[in-house]
Structure formats: structure tokens, C-alpha cells
Scaffold this active site. Sequence first.
Site, PDB file in Angstrom:
ATOM      1  N   CYS A 166      -4.866  20.067  22.599  1.00  0.00           N
ATOM      2  CA  CYS A 166      -4.935  21.107  23.632  1.00  0.00           C
ATOM      3  C   CYS A 166      -3.826  22.141  23.429  1.00  0.00           C
ATOM      4  O   CYS A 166      -4.030  23.335  23.644  1.00  0.00           O
ATOM      5  CB  CYS A 166      -4.798  20.484  25.022  1.00  0.00           C
ATOM      6  SG  CYS A 166      -6.162  19.393  25.454  1.00  0.00           S
ATOM      7  N   CYS A 220     -17.811  21.762  21.503  1.00  0.00           N
ATOM      8  CA  CYS A 220     -16.619  21.012  21.081  1.00  0.00           C
ATOM      9  C   CYS A 220     -15.951  20.310  22.247  1.00  0.00           C
ATOM     10  O   CYS A 220     -15.123  19.428  22.053  1.00  0.00           O
ATOM     11  CB  CYS A 220     -15.595  21.941  20.436  1.00  0.00           C
ATOM     12  SG  CYS A 220     -16.048  22.419  18.775  1.00  0.00           S
TER      13      CYS A 220
END
Lengths: 282, 393
Positions: A105, A35
Site C-alpha cells: 500500500c 487488482c
Amino acid sequence: MWDYTDKVREHFVNPRNAGELPDANAVGEVGSLACGDALKLFLKISDDGRIEDARFQTFGCASAIASSSVLTELIKGKTVEEASRITNKDIAAELGGLPKEKMHCSVMGEEALEAALRNWRGEPAVPHAHEEGKLVCKCFGITDAQIIHAIRENNLKTVEEITHYTKAGGGCGECLDEIAEILAAESGKPRLRELKPVTPKKMTNVQRMQLVMKTIDEEIRPRLETDGGDIDLVDVNGTTVTVALRGRCAQCRSSLVTIKELVEKTLREQVDPAITVEEAQA
Amino acid sequence: MKTVYLDNNATTRVAPEVVEAMLPYFSDLYGNPSSMHTFGGQVGRAVAGAREQMAALLGARPEEILFTSCGTESDSTAILSALATQPDKKHIVTTRVEHPAVLALCQHLERRGYEITYLGVDFKGRLNPDEYAAALRGDTAIASVMFANNEVGNVYPIQQLAEIAREKGVLFHTDAVQAVGKIPMDMTTLPVDFLSLSGHKLHAPKGIGVLYIRKGTRFRPLLRGGHQERGRRAGTENVPYIIGLGMAAELAARNIDREQSHVALLRDRLEHGLVNAVPDAVVNGDTDSRLPNTSSIAFKYVEGEAILLMLDRLGICASSGSACTSGSLEPSHVLRAMGVPFTYAHGSVRLSLSRYTTAEEIDYVIREFPPVIERLRAISPFRGEQGGPAGSR
């Protein structure tokens, strides 16, 4: 070059609490090598439920490392109860903000924390939301439950924002229509709740027809138009409403979902709970 | 802090000789090359001189050189001209590893009803010439294959591919933006019909390019409205930049031997130095047929953007095929086309040298780069077996 805040840069260069925690009694792992980012969070939680120590290992870009670093600072010393209320917004805020393309994130941080706390409680590693959710983005393994969570948590308004926050749709792009459906259904909800019920006890066929037209014009069409779609009312026969989707909605593979989830649901709430909506045959 | 510039495939420094050659054309020599008077005429002669310098680098005739604004304009001009002059042909052959200047144009044309064949590549990024030959058809308007790849540096067998196209009566275009000035080429023996190049990749400034158009090739201009460039590109000539590009071409011709004798040796030294010092590092691309200045290395367990930012702090300029640097979420289309596993692709770094790169700079990078990877791996969850210096700092 990304416009990172000084705090992001500082935490990237000097990450706090990086590394393994040998005596951790809670571990949360999210992401993967494929990923492009992954976070493993280690917690040492005392018997009375306080996070005594937190460490992380992160594979990812500068903002992923910085998000992990501030997350450990945020949760250290907090009770499990307090920590469980920390969201990706807190992480991003602590960093002085993140570029919008990098918000995922901060979401990764929240998910790792959630996973670690589940681990501590002895619950399965995968949160219920992921288990129960339907897989939407196959490239990054994102479920509808994760997408809905991100929409509600961060008040997301566009498909692009959803991709920035969850990565969903950022790969092959095949699921973009489906994400748009989820967004449409979500953005519809609070607005509908605010409206007072307008269902009259007894409606004539003409009244019902007029209300259907009004609801389509004022409620449904504007939402489809935000995704480049449109809708035509073809017929109203008693409580059976026939519509045709136009524009982008017409090519949309999930047009049936649109009709059931958006059109029918709205008409049932606004006009008559007995209404069924059908798509006009081409 | 000293800057070590290893991103020459992105852009190059303008050669001091080029700047010097350009300067008078910003001040005293501001005439229009098309003017009848002597003042403008002398500028016209200077433009003609630059055209000859460029032609000499390519082994072309001056009248085959068309000055454009950039490599992208050259690519668009060539492909759109081929379509305009052969309206009955609706098929284009290209590759999956082209620069977006060609790829995005082809995707646009696809939506306009053209059929595009995108040739795949193997794990080293190599094309299969038989597959290419089989893709050329009677209704193929043009084949466009890059001379050299910007990301991994692969050099494609343009001689062979152009010959096949010529045999089959298909026009051939090559995007040689990364190759011109690094690899000797001679249009008298290389049977391409169109060749694109860009000034700022060979030490001229940004904003100037060239399209080579073989004499006798049917042509339709992209820009109309003036007689400049013999009616093939309207618009007053960008005189100072043309002069600069002419000088850059002359310098490139003079220095082209150094690309193999100097640049390639430094590149190899850098590459061996890094791959030997860092475990789980692999070189991307076709090391048997590669630009002398380019090295693309994939570092497992770390992410490219993080590497670049760490290098930036050391004054080292590089670039990455990683997803995070671009804002997209997937690694570069080139690495994906090559089937580089995502686990490696995310940690890919491109280092591209120039004739200005020094041995001292390379040794500095060989010394400073491996600890960056070590440091990032120490906080990566995918290297638990190493243990190492992980811990709070």
C-alpha cells in the site's frame, strides 16, 4: 484482525485531502479495480515547481486509504524536487509502520506520486522502469524493474517480502521462481562489489580449477541454498565450467538464468572473465 | 456500544443453557466416564445422554455418533478412514468450493500420489450433478461434498449426490458444519456414510465436533491408544464439551423451525434492505438453495476490508471474501471458483445471522450500512460520475 497503528486507523476514518482536485495540473494513477487497490493522485503544482495542493481517490483497504492520506500531507508545500525524493518508506514511517503484508500500500503511494510528477513534466504516464522492465508477475502486472526497485529501496531479503511490498507472486504463484532469481542476482551484487578482485594474471589450470571450486563452495552454493537449491561442479575444461543444479534449482524453469546470471557472472568476476558455464546434460 | 453480531458462520455465541449444562462437569462431576466406580459412571451416563441428544438431531443412532475435537478432525477422520479401508482406491472426488479442512487435506493427499477431482461450480456456485456422477469411478475411494457453503451459503443437493454415490458403490462424506442445526436432516433417509459437524457453529463451545459414521461403514481410527468412542477415537472424552454439545443439539432440534420462520425472514429483510439502498450491489450465491442465515453481498468500487473496519466502528461484526482481510492478495477461492469478477469479489461482505439476531439489530444495520459504502465510494477513483461528497473532511 490487522494490527494497524492508531495513526493508520485515524487516517482511514478521517482521510485528509480525499476527493478530486478540479484544477489539478498533474495526475498519477496506479492500480486497478481487478487488482484490489488503486490510487489516483491529483496535484496542483505552481509555476515555480511547488506542490500547492494534493488530493487523492483510493479504492482499497484501510492501509491503502491511510497511505494515500499521509502521502498528500507529506507532499503538500514541498517542491517537486523535494517530493520526488519521498519513498514508500517515508509513507510507512509516517503511519508509524504498516503490517508487513500491507507494505504494498505504501509502494502504491510512491508509484502514484512518481506517476503524477511524470505527468507534470509531460513524460509518458508509465515510468521508464515499467516500460523497460520485463513483465514478471502476470496476475498483478509487476515488472522486474519494479521488483528490483523495491528490493533496493527497502533492502528486501526474501521472496515473501517482495510479495508483501510489490504484490508480485501473490496471485497464481507461477512467477515465484523468477522472483527468487531476481532476488539472488540482486543480493549478490553489493557483496561482490565489496570483494577485491582476485583474478591473478596467469593461472594454471589447477589453480583455476581450485578457485572455481572455492568460489562455488563459498559464493554460489550458499545463495542457491537459501532458495532450497544446490549445485554440483561436474567438470572444468580450460575456461569451460560444467555444473549441475540440484534441489529446487533443478526443477526451476529459469535454471538457465541461474547459470548465466549467478554462476557464470560470479565465476567471471571471481576467477576469470573468459569463463563460460554450461549445464551438464542429464 | 452495542455489538451486532452478524458473523455466525465464523462462530456462534454459546447458548446460556449450554453453559449451564456444562458447568457441573468442570467442578463436582469431574469423574472419568471410563471408570468402574459410581462417581465416574454417572459421568459416563451423561455422555451417553449427550450422544442421544446429538443422534436425535440427525435422525441417527447413538452408536453412529463419534465425538471429535472439531469439524476439521471429523473431515480428516472420514476421508483418511475411507482411504485406509480401501487401499486399492486412489481417487477422491470433491469440489473447488469446499472448506480448507477438506481442500487442504486433498491437496496434501495429491502430493502423496492420490488423484483428486475438484468439481467446478457455475456463477451461482452450483454443482452440475451430471458432471459429479461422471467423475465417480471404480477406483474412487470417497466423494466429499459440503452440505452448505460457509462463504455464500449455498446448500448442495446432498440427497441426490449421496444416492448417486451409493448406486456407484462409492463412499460419501459431507462436511455439514454450516448446515447442522439450520437445515433439518434425517440420516434414516439421507444416504451419506460420513457427516462432519462442529459444535461452535451451533451454539456449543469451540473445541468439540462430531463425525457421524453410518452403522456398517468400515472404519479406521485417526487416533489410537484407547478404547474410548468404542475404539474409534482414543483419548479421554472432553466431557464438559460433549455435554454442552448435547444440549446445543437439543436446543437446535427445538429451534430448527425458527430458522425458516425467523432467521430467514430477517436475512431477507437485511438483504433486500441493503441491495435496495446501495446501487451496484449484487447477492453472491444461489438464492434458490441457500442457508437461512447467510447473505453474501458484493459491493462494486469498494474494498471489503475497508467496509469491515468501518462496520466494526459501528459495532457490526461481519466478514469478507476480500483479499485484504486474509493477507492473501486474491479474493476467496469460493468467489474465484464461481467466477465472481474480481471487481466485485474484492468488495464482498458476508453477513450471517443466528436465532439470537433481532429485528432491531437488522434495522440498525440497514440504517447504518449504506452510508459506509457511500462514504468509501466517495473517495474511490472508480465512481467519478457520481461526484457527491468527495472532498477533504
